[in-house]
Design a protein around this motif. Structure first.
Motif, short mmCIF file in Angstrom:
data_model
loop_
_atom_site.label_atom_id
_atom_site.label_comp_id
_atom_site.label_asym_id
_atom_site.label_seq_id
_atom_site.Cartn_x
_atom_site.Cartn_y
_atom_site.Cartn_z
N SER A 199 -21.06 19.65 -18.95
CA SER A 199 -22.05 18.83 -19.66
C SER A 199 -22.21 19.31 -21.09
O SER A 199 -22.26 18.49 -22.03
N LEU A 200 -22.29 20.60 -21.29
CA LEU A 200 -22.43 21.15 -22.64
C LEU A 200 -21.19 20.87 -23.49
O LEU A 200 -21.30 20.52 -24.67
N VAL A 201 -20.02 21.02 -22.89
CA VAL A 201 -18.78 20.74 -23.61
C VAL A 201 -18.72 19.27 -24.01
O VAL A 201 -18.31 18.92 -25.12
N ALA A 202 -19.15 18.39 -23.10
CA ALA A 202 -19.16 16.95 -23.41
C ALA A 202 -20.08 16.64 -24.58
O ALA A 202 -19.86 15.67 -25.32
N LEU A 203 -21.12 17.46 -24.75
CA LEU A 203 -22.04 17.28 -25.87
C LEU A 203 -21.50 17.87 -27.16
O LEU A 203 -22.11 17.72 -28.22
N GLY A 204 -20.37 18.58 -27.09
CA GLY A 204 -19.73 19.12 -28.28
C GLY A 204 -19.92 20.60 -28.49
O GLY A 204 -19.53 21.13 -29.55
N PHE A 205 -20.50 21.31 -27.52
CA PHE A 205 -20.75 22.73 -27.68
C PHE A 205 -19.59 23.58 -27.18
O PHE A 205 -18.88 23.20 -26.25
N SER A 206 -19.43 24.75 -27.79
CA SER A 206 -18.48 25.74 -27.32
C SER A 206 -19.19 26.69 -26.37
O SER A 206 -20.42 26.74 -26.31
N ILE A 207 -18.40 27.48 -25.64
CA ILE A 207 -18.92 28.37 -24.61
C ILE A 207 -18.49 29.80 -24.91
O ILE A 207 -17.29 30.07 -25.05
N GLY A 208 -19.47 30.71 -25.00
CA GLY A 208 -19.18 32.11 -25.25
C GLY A 208 -19.08 32.87 -23.94
O GLY A 208 -19.94 32.75 -23.07
N VAL A 209 -18.02 33.68 -23.82
CA VAL A 209 -17.75 34.41 -22.58
C VAL A 209 -17.76 35.91 -22.84
O VAL A 209 -17.10 36.40 -23.77
N ASN A 210 -18.52 36.65 -22.01
CA ASN A 210 -18.53 38.11 -22.07
C ASN A 210 -18.53 38.66 -20.64
O ASN A 210 -18.30 37.91 -19.68
N GLY A 211 -18.78 39.96 -20.48
CA GLY A 211 -18.76 40.56 -19.16
C GLY A 211 -19.71 39.93 -18.18
O GLY A 211 -19.42 39.84 -16.97
N CYS A 212 -20.88 39.50 -18.66
CA CYS A 212 -21.86 38.85 -17.78
C CYS A 212 -21.39 37.48 -17.33
O CYS A 212 -21.88 36.95 -16.33
N SER A 213 -20.46 36.89 -18.04
CA SER A 213 -19.88 35.60 -17.66
C SER A 213 -18.77 35.77 -16.62
O SER A 213 -18.20 34.77 -16.17
N LEU A 214 -18.48 37.02 -16.26
CA LEU A 214 -17.32 37.33 -15.41
C LEU A 214 -17.70 38.20 -14.22
O LEU A 214 -16.87 38.91 -13.67
N ASP A 229 -9.99 24.86 -26.12
CA ASP A 229 -10.47 24.60 -27.48
C ASP A 229 -11.98 24.74 -27.61
O ASP A 229 -12.53 24.53 -28.69
N LYS A 230 -12.65 25.12 -26.52
CA LYS A 230 -14.11 25.33 -26.56
C LYS A 230 -14.50 26.76 -26.19
O LYS A 230 -15.69 27.06 -26.06
N ILE A 231 -13.56 27.65 -26.07
CA ILE A 231 -13.86 29.00 -25.60
C ILE A 231 -13.96 29.98 -26.76
O ILE A 231 -13.20 29.90 -27.73
N MET A 232 -14.96 30.87 -26.68
CA MET A 232 -15.13 31.95 -27.65
C MET A 232 -15.36 33.24 -26.89
O MET A 232 -15.89 33.24 -25.77
N LEU A 233 -14.96 34.36 -27.49
CA LEU A 233 -15.05 35.66 -26.85
C LEU A 233 -16.16 36.49 -27.48
O LEU A 233 -16.40 36.40 -28.69
N GLU A 234 -16.81 37.31 -26.66
CA GLU A 234 -17.89 38.14 -27.16
C GLU A 234 -18.10 39.33 -26.23
O GLU A 234 -17.55 39.36 -25.11
N THR A 235 -18.88 40.29 -26.69
CA THR A 235 -19.25 41.42 -25.82
C THR A 235 -20.73 41.43 -25.51
O THR A 235 -21.14 41.96 -24.48
N ASP A 236 -21.58 40.90 -26.38
CA ASP A 236 -23.03 41.01 -26.28
C ASP A 236 -23.45 42.48 -26.26
O ASP A 236 -24.48 42.84 -25.68
N ALA A 237 -22.63 43.33 -26.87
CA ALA A 237 -22.92 44.77 -26.93
C ALA A 237 -24.33 45.00 -27.49
O ALA A 237 -24.76 44.28 -28.39
N PRO A 238 -25.06 45.98 -26.93
CA PRO A 238 -24.66 47.01 -25.96
C PRO A 238 -24.81 46.60 -24.50
O PRO A 238 -24.79 47.45 -23.61
N TRP A 239 -24.95 45.29 -24.26
CA TRP A 239 -25.13 44.79 -22.90
C TRP A 239 -23.84 44.17 -22.40
O TRP A 239 -22.84 44.08 -23.12
#
Length: 321
Positions: A199-214, A229-239
């Protein structure tokens, strides 16, 4: 390919970490208000760049942290950039301030100044978090999410969004305002369902993925379904580190060459140059990338190229890969 240097792997991979809480006192050696070890902020940045991190967004979670994020970005130009906003769990910072309207005016002015000088690339972190209502009631979160979106419509910056256990209200607030938010943004640290992601992707948003997403097998199925084409990488450090108990950890064991990190020690046994147990760092984005690449059936190099282009396209970073 990879060669070892001072315990780190020097790779051809290049990363943009879209979410690093580098204003957190942990990166200065403070835990729960007490200094446990020496300030190793510069070492944290060094480890990140040695691992291939070329850009980081330093997350602003309230007015004070946003000011700090901008200052850190000013001190580390070309590597660090900032976001400005108030996290839903900090909504009471606005409500309980002497003048909530002035607080929001100051927030907008700070974001505008940072945008003009090239240090601020996104507005947020803002959104809703119904999993942690002990920090701020839902009605207060909604109130200031709406007010921050009003600011965002004037700033013309991409949004840096937080959504946790609140999909219905989150979209109900966002959707009517989308015509005035053409740059959309990223929903970071995503832990929702496949349906919510789609739903978010259909609205045009990208999705950030970190350890909590996995963390769970269900999480992994969601990441598999995110369009590249909608994926972004992150750590959310220090979490949000990847832990041995997480469903994603099995991929690290299979692909260890891509995820070798420096030695890890307890904070009580801190040695300069080592990572601290339980404190996630931006250099660990290589672990996130390794897992996501395996889930998506692409090489880490291919994933990095795709994620880099996604980030440059949205945030307007000034250098190509």
């Amino acid at each position: 390919m990879a060669t070892a240097t001072n315990g780190m792997l020097q790779k051809k991979y290049q990363y943009i970490d879209i979410g690093a809480n580098l204003t957190d006192p942990m990166f200065r050696g403070f835990y729960h208000g007490k200094q446990s070890h020496a300030d190793d902020f510069d070492e944290v940045l060094k480890r990140a760049t040695e691992q291939g991190v070329r850009k980081m967004l330093v997350t602003g979670s309230n007015l004070i942290e946003s000011e700090s994020a901008i200052q850190i970005a000013r001190n580390n130009r070309k590597l660090l950039y900032a976001t400005v906003g108030v996290h839903p769990c900090h909504s009471l910072d606005i409500e309980n301030s002497l003048d909530p309207d002035k607080y929001l005016q100051d927030l907008e002015a700070l974001a505008l100044t940072g945008k003009k000088e090239g240090t601020v690339m996104a507005f947020g972190e803002t959104g809703l978090d119904y999993a942690r209502l002990h920090y701020a009631p839902a009605d207060i979160q909604r109130k200031y999410f709406i007010k921050q979106l009003d600011i965002a419509q004037r700033l013309h910056l991409p949004l840096f969004l937080h959504s946790r256990d609140c999909a219905k209200d989150f979209e109900a607030i966002l959707v009517p305002r989308l015509p005035k938010l053409p740059k959309r943004g990223v929903v970071h640290s995503f832990t929702g369902t496949v349906k919510e992601m789609e739903s978010l992707v259909a609205l045009g948003f990208s999705i950030g993925v970190n350890g909590c997403s996995l963390k769970t097998e269900e999480n992994l199925e969601v990441v598999k379904a995110i369009p590249l084409d909608k994926i972004m990488l992150e750590t959310d450090a220090p979490w949000c580190e990847i832990r041995p108990s997480h469903a994603s950890s099995k991929f690290l064991k299979k692909n260890n060459e891509d995820v070798e990190l420096p030695p890890v020690v307890k904070k009580e046994k801190f040695v300069m140059g080592s990572m601290v147990r339980g404190r996630c760092e931006p250099c660990a984005i290589s672990q996130v990338a390794s897992v996501v690449a395996a889930l998506k059936g692409v090489t880490v190099e291919e994933l990095c190229e795709i994620a880099w282009k996604n980030c440059v396209s949205m945030f307007g970073f000034d250098e190509e890969m």
